[in-house]
Design an enzyme around this catalytic site. Structure first.
Site, short mmCIF file in Angstrom:
data_model
loop_
_atom_site.label_atom_id
_atom_site.label_comp_id
_atom_site.label_asym_id
_atom_site.label_seq_id
_atom_site.Cartn_x
_atom_site.Cartn_y
_atom_site.Cartn_z
N ASP A 43 0.86 -1.18 0.00
CA ASP A 43 0.00 0.00 0.00
C ASP A 43 0.90 1.24 0.00
OD1 ASP A 43 -2.37 1.65 0.47
OD2 ASP A 43 -1.66 1.80 2.53
N ASP B 73 -0.33 5.07 1.04
CA ASP B 73 -0.63 5.99 2.14
C ASP B 73 -0.66 5.28 3.48
OD1 ASP B 73 -1.35 8.68 0.84
OD2 ASP B 73 -2.51 7.27 -0.34
#
Length: 217
Positions: free
Chosen positions: A8, A10
């Site tokens: 991922d 953020d």
């Protein structure tokens, strides 16, 4: 056999969630609206911007998702024109160690391509990640499995040949729905999330790297 790690963006690679929260507050302020941090942490952190805009518009009929999305996007672009989101501790070491171990790397994020582009410019992500799936690339963002399924398709890998790294329950749900194993690195905003489905919950990126490398042995 483990061949790839899917990260991922953020809250996992960059410290952006607190900044996103502040930008949402700035987006809502002209409308006389606010958003409690506990509410953001529970329901908004880790979700694509479009999904957050739709959720907020559903609660506040005086605005629309399109208006919120445009306003938040403008504020985010202005922020990123001056600075990238800060890289989280241990990320550079982890990516280098995983690459040295022969593992393929991919990024799977609900962020827009302009947000990821800022990180790529600042930290050389383009040369590290074989493919980057952004929110612009899919019809359905996390927690739907489409982002991770697209990444696997681009890599030409089966779900049992990769692992995901996430920081929120929404991201974890996306990876699990795609049939992937997933580890979690909770941050300040997501520490209250339910990570019971994760293969492991680690304190930081360095611990996550050690765990990931142990799986390939």
């Amino acid at each position: 056999m483990l061949k790839a790690i899917l990260f991922d963006h953020d809250g996992t690679l960059v410290a952006s969630e607190q900044i996103h929260y502040q930008l949402w507050l700035e987006t809502l302020a002209p409308l006389g609206l606010s958003l409690a941090k506990a509410e953001y942490d529970r329901h908004f952190a880790g979700m694509p911007t479009r999904a957050n805009a739709e959720l907020l518009a559903g609660r506040h009929p005086q605005t629309t998702a399109a208006e919120l999305l445009a306003a938040k996007g403008d504020l985010t672009r202005r922020f990123l024109a001056e600075a990238a989101f800060p890289l989280l501790p241990g990320v550079a070491r982890t990516l280098a160690r995983l690459k040295a171990a022969g593992l393929r790397l991919a990024m799977v994020t609900g962020a827009g391509r302009h947000e990821v582009a800022a990180s790529c410019r600042a930290y050389g992500f383009d040369s590290l990640f074989e493919t980057i799936v952004c929110g612009d690339d899919v019809h359905f963002g996390k927690p739907h499995p489409e982002p991770y399924l697209l990444a696997l398709s681009r890599l030409g890998l089966d779900k049992d040949q990769a692992l995901a790294v996430e920081d929120t329950a929404h991201g974890l749900a996306s990876a699990l729905a795609a049939g992937l194993g997933c580890i979690a690195i909770p941050n300040e905003l997501s520490q209250g999330h339910d990570f019971s489905g994760a293969a492991a919950v680690l304190a930081d990126m360095d611990a996550a790297c050690d765990w990931l490398l142990s799986q390939g042995r």
